[in-house]
Design a protein around this motif. Structure first.
Motif, PDB file in Angstrom:
ATOM      1  N   ALA A   1      11.703   2.466   3.903  1.00  0.00           N
ATOM      2  CA  ALA A   1      10.962   3.714   3.686  1.00  0.00           C
ATOM      3  C   ALA A   1      11.304   4.277   2.314  1.00  0.00           C
ATOM      4  CB  ALA A   1      11.293   4.735   4.780  1.00  0.00           C
ATOM      5  N   SER A   2      10.300   4.332   1.427  1.00  0.00           N
ATOM      6  CA  SER A   2      10.558   4.773   0.048  1.00  0.00           C
ATOM      7  C   SER A   2      10.741   6.282  -0.070  1.00  0.00           C
ATOM      8  CB  SER A   2       9.403   4.334  -0.858  1.00  0.00           C
ATOM      9  OG  SER A   2       8.219   5.082  -0.573  1.00  0.00           O
ATOM     10  N   GLY A   3      10.130   7.054   0.823  1.00  0.00           N
ATOM     11  CA  GLY A   3      10.210   8.515   0.746  1.00  0.00           C
ATOM     12  C   GLY A   3       9.313   9.125  -0.300  1.00  0.00           C
TER      13      GLY A   3
ATOM     14  N   ALA B   1       9.187 -11.919  -2.012  1.00  0.00           N
ATOM     15  CA  ALA B   1      10.029 -10.725  -2.065  1.00  0.00           C
ATOM     16  C   ALA B   1       9.185  -9.475  -1.897  1.00  0.00           C
ATOM     17  CB  ALA B   1      10.792 -10.659  -3.387  1.00  0.00           C
ATOM     18  N   ILE B   2       9.800  -8.471  -1.297  1.00  0.00           N
ATOM     19  CA  ILE B   2       9.285  -7.102  -1.302  1.00  0.00           C
ATOM     20  C   ILE B   2      10.260  -6.283  -2.133  1.00  0.00           C
ATOM     21  CG2 ILE B   2       8.794  -5.046   0.075  1.00  0.00           C
ATOM     22  CD1 ILE B   2       8.113  -6.871   2.407  1.00  0.00           C
ATOM     23  N   TYR B   3       9.739  -5.479  -3.041  1.00  0.00           N
ATOM     24  CA  TYR B   3      10.576  -4.672  -3.933  1.00  0.00           C
ATOM     25  C   TYR B   3      10.107  -3.227  -3.889  1.00  0.00           C
ATOM     26  CZ  TYR B   3      12.284  -2.639  -8.320  1.00  0.00           C
ATOM     27  OH  TYR B   3      12.859  -1.813  -9.269  1.00  0.00           O
ATOM     28  N   CYS B   4      11.059  -2.300  -3.887  1.00  0.00           N
ATOM     29  CA  CYS B   4      10.741  -0.878  -3.930  1.00  0.00           C
ATOM     30  C   CYS B   4      11.300  -0.292  -5.223  1.00  0.00           C
ATOM     31  CB  CYS B   4      11.339  -0.153  -2.724  1.00  0.00           C
ATOM     32  SG  CYS B   4      10.845   1.586  -2.589  1.00  0.00           S
ATOM     33  N   GLU B   5      10.548   0.564  -5.861  1.00  0.00           N
ATOM     34  CA  GLU B   5      10.978   1.109  -7.154  1.00  0.00           C
ATOM     35  C   GLU B   5      12.141   2.081  -7.019  1.00  0.00           C
ATOM     36  OE1 GLU B   5       8.008   4.787  -8.121  1.00  0.00           O
ATOM     37  OE2 GLU B   5       7.095   2.787  -8.166  1.00  0.00           O
ATOM     38  N   VAL B   6      12.453   2.501  -5.804  1.00  0.00           N
ATOM     39  CA  VAL B   6      13.621   3.353  -5.546  1.00  0.00           C
ATOM     40  C   VAL B   6      14.380   2.760  -4.361  1.00  0.00           C
ATOM     41  CG1 VAL B   6      12.513   5.447  -6.421  1.00  0.00           C
ATOM     42  CG2 VAL B   6      12.342   4.871  -3.989  1.00  0.00           C
TER      43      VAL B   6
ATOM     44  N   MET C   1       8.346  -4.175   7.612  1.00  0.00           N
ATOM     45  CA  MET C   1       7.560  -2.957   7.672  1.00  0.00           C
ATOM     46  C   MET C   1       7.938  -2.059   6.504  1.00  0.00           C
ATOM     47  SD  MET C   1       7.436  -2.242  11.798  1.00  0.00           S
ATOM     48  CE  MET C   1       6.070  -1.086  11.648  1.00  0.00           C
ATOM     49  N   THR C   2       6.926  -1.486   5.855  1.00  0.00           N
ATOM     50  CA  THR C   2       7.153  -0.577   4.736  1.00  0.00           C
ATOM     51  C   THR C   2       6.423   0.729   4.996  1.00  0.00           C
ATOM     52  OG1 THR C   2       5.227  -1.437   3.519  1.00  0.00           O
ATOM     53  CG2 THR C   2       7.359  -2.465   3.070  1.00  0.00           C
ATOM     54  N   THR C   3       6.983   1.810   4.505  1.00  0.00           N
ATOM     55  CA  THR C   3       6.335   3.109   4.601  1.00  0.00           C
ATOM     56  C   THR C   3       6.786   3.961   3.424  1.00  0.00           C
ATOM     57  OG1 THR C   3       6.002   5.096   5.967  1.00  0.00           O
ATOM     58  CG2 THR C   3       8.154   4.022   6.116  1.00  0.00           C
ATOM     59  N   ASP C   4       5.926   4.879   3.010  1.00  0.00           N
ATOM     60  CA  ASP C   4       6.325   5.815   1.959  1.00  0.00           C
ATOM     61  C   ASP C   4       6.775   7.151   2.534  1.00  0.00           C
ATOM     62  OD1 ASP C   4       3.763   6.561   2.735  1.00  0.00           O
ATOM     63  OD2 ASP C   4       2.838   5.960   0.839  1.00  0.00           O
ATOM     64  N   ALA C   5       6.926   7.206   3.854  1.00  0.00           N
ATOM     65  CA  ALA C   5       7.413   8.431   4.495  1.00  0.00           C
ATOM     66  C   ALA C   5       8.852   8.719   4.085  1.00  0.00           C
ATOM     67  CB  ALA C   5       7.331   8.308   6.011  1.00  0.00           C
TER      68      ALA C   5
ATOM     69  N   THR D   1       0.817  -1.217   0.000  1.00  0.00           N
ATOM     70  CA  THR D   1       0.000   0.000   0.000  1.00  0.00           C
ATOM     71  C   THR D   1       0.852   1.269   0.000  1.00  0.00           C
ATOM     72  OG1 THR D   1      -1.793  -1.174   1.124  1.00  0.00           O
ATOM     73  CG2 THR D   1      -1.873   1.228   1.170  1.00  0.00           C
ATOM     74  N   PRO D   2       1.929   1.361   0.779  1.00  0.00           N
ATOM     75  CA  PRO D   2       2.802   2.540   0.684  1.00  0.00           C
ATOM     76  C   PRO D   2       3.347   2.711  -0.728  1.00  0.00           C
ATOM     77  CG  PRO D   2       3.285   1.303   2.681  1.00  0.00           C
ATOM     78  CD  PRO D   2       2.364   0.452   1.867  1.00  0.00           C
ATOM     79  N   LYS D   3       3.453   3.956  -1.169  1.00  0.00           N
ATOM     80  CA  LYS D   3       3.877   4.234  -2.540  1.00  0.00           C
ATOM     81  C   LYS D   3       5.260   3.656  -2.827  1.00  0.00           C
ATOM     82  CE  LYS D   3       1.279   8.577  -2.909  1.00  0.00           C
ATOM     83  NZ  LYS D   3       1.373  10.055  -3.032  1.00  0.00           N
ATOM     84  N   GLY D   4       5.364   3.035  -4.005  1.00  0.00           N
ATOM     85  CA  GLY D   4       6.644   2.538  -4.474  1.00  0.00           C
ATOM     86  C   GLY D   4       6.902   1.071  -4.229  1.00  0.00           C
ATOM     87  N   PHE D   5       6.022   0.398  -3.470  1.00  0.00           N
ATOM     88  CA  PHE D   5       6.302  -0.982  -3.089  1.00  0.00           C
ATOM     89  C   PHE D   5       5.487  -1.996  -3.877  1.00  0.00           C
ATOM     90  CE2 PHE D   5       7.859   1.310   0.619  1.00  0.00           C
ATOM     91  CZ  PHE D   5       9.055   0.657   0.855  1.00  0.00           C
ATOM     92  N   GLN D   6       6.132  -3.105  -4.169  1.00  0.00           N
ATOM     93  CA  GLN D   6       5.494  -4.274  -4.759  1.00  0.00           C
ATOM     94  C   GLN D   6       5.920  -5.498  -3.945  1.00  0.00           C
ATOM     95  OE1 GLN D   6       6.632  -4.575  -8.882  1.00  0.00           O
ATOM     96  NE2 GLN D   6       6.103  -2.454  -9.343  1.00  0.00           N
TER      97      GLN D   6
END
Length: 409
Positions: A243-245, A41-46, A201-205, A18-23
């Motif tokens: 944290a994707s930011g 796997a958890i993947y972040c676009e950045v 834990m994932t966050t887009d903060a 749900t946080p931006k950038g995560f798959q």
């Protein structure tokens, strides 16, 4: 913790994506005998700010050391690989090599640098990973990782768990919408000290790694480290935060006006996952919550609460619906911290059973009926100071022995 007291809300059907950038995603690569997912796997676009806490068991599994190396190189992760069915623990140099091979394969599959990949494993200790299956699975995994893959990821990390464990909350930070999500596994071998317990834990903060690490340390002490199922600290316990930011908020620091709100949301997710692990303890029929109040220090309150929740006699009494407060007071007295032996009060729910360390007459049938419920709350008031703490666990049942008597077979 009530969500009404803070500026966050639970996101229905929210997940680690749900946080931006995560798959995220998962598949079956052949580590488990059934067709259940066993690689995820958890993947972040950045590249995401990253933090981790790890088991204090001296026989720390190889994947944990590899993940620590990755995070130490720059405080960032972009992909987190996990397999279930095999812990890759106590496997010597070959285990180390296999964990690094997983990392290298993950980096190739996701097109990122090796130090941006973390790895972890859960399952049977002392067996080498069948690397042909693992590496073949990683090659196929990238196609399964997607924005709606949170459920598949949760399924991939389970061992003896009966249910998946995930939560997402939403709040506002600096005028921007921010999400905090988490997924965890754990059912047996749970007594974290940082079960087999894994948390993600994932966050887009927007938050720097150092501040994320401090926050993760703090919430781990009050959530994941306050649960127990069987008193065994695993070789593989780990919680990783990313944290994707991408929410676009000003960088969060302890001086930020919304830091307390963000920390409250982060803690809420951690506590929810911790309690879900305790509730899903192997063979468990109920969640037990122990609150210790008016202790001399927070350390004393935590130690006493966790000693009570970890007592096999207390857990067995709860399973049998036996209001045997003697088991509780005995655990209080052996926790390693001084108590005033004439001032302790104990309640089972709202039923007083001990006041000023003296027995109180109570309705045994009412107490037994209370202990048959799915949630048992035990309150211990030391009447000594201002500190308090809460710990969570489960009852000890015949099924726990059955499950663990044949864990490898």
């Amino acid at each position: 913790m009530s969500t009404a007291q803070h500026n966050f809300v639970v996101v229905p059907e929210g997940s680690v994506t749900t946080p931006k950038g995560f798959q995220a995603g998962g598949l079956h690569c052949g580590l488990k005998k059934t067709e259940r997912h066993d690689l995820g796997a958890i993947y972040c676009e950045v590249p995401a700010s990253a933090a981790g806490v790890y088991t204090l068991n001296q026989f720390q599994a190889a994947p944990l050391r590899v993940t620590q190396e990755s995070i130490a190189q720059g405080g960032k992760l972009q992909a987190m690989l996990v397999n279930s069915g095999n812990a890759n623990a106590c496997t010597g140099q070959q285990g180390e090599d296999d964990a690094r091979a997983m990392r290298a394969a993950g980096a190739k599959a996701f097109g990122v640098a090796e130090h941006l990949v973390g790895v972890t494993s859960t399952g049977v200790i002392g067996e080498l990973l069948p690397m042909d299956k693992v590496l073949g699975g990683i090659e196929k995994l990238r196609a399964q990782v997607k924005a709606d893959g949170g459920d598949d990821f949760c399924q991939a990390i389970l061992t003896t768990d009966l249910v998946k464990k995930e939560l997402c909350v939403q709040l506002t930070v600096g005028g921007q919408t921010v999400h905090i999500a988490g997924a965890a596994k754990g059912s047996g071998m749970i007594h974290p000290n940082m079960a087999t317990m894994l948390g993600f834990m994932t966050t887009d903060a927007n938050i720097e790694s150092a501040h994320l690490q401090k926050l993760l340390n703090d919430i781990t002490d009050s959530t994941f480290n306050m649960i127990t199922v069987d008193g065994d600290t695993s070789t593989n316990d780990m919680v990783v935060a990313m944290a994707s930011g991408l929410a676009g908020n000003d960088s969060l620091t302890p001086d930020h006006p919304d830091w307390a709100a963000f920390a409250a949301g982060f803690n809420y997710v951690g506590e929810y996952l911790a309690k879900a692990i305790a509730r899903d303890g192997e063979g468990a029929t109920k969640l037990i919550e122990v609150t210790v109040a008016h202790a001399e220090s927070r350390e004393a309150a935590r130690a006493i609460a966790k000693t009570v929740i970890g007592s096999s006699l207390v857990k067995s009494a709860c399973f049998g619906a036996d209001a045997n407060w003697g088991r509780i007071i005995a655990a209080v007295g052996r926790a390693g911290y001084p108590v005033q032996t004439e001032t302790v009060d104990i309640r089972l729910g709202d039923i007083p059973v001990l006041e000023q360390s003296r027995p109180v007459k109570f309705d045994e049938e009412r107490a037994a009926e209370y202990l048959k419920g799915e949630l048992v709350q035990i309150y211990v008031d030391l009447n000594m100071g201002d500190a308090s703490a809460t710990a969570w666990g489960c009852d000890l049942t015949y099924d726990y022995v059955r499950i663990n008597a044949a864990y490898r077979t």
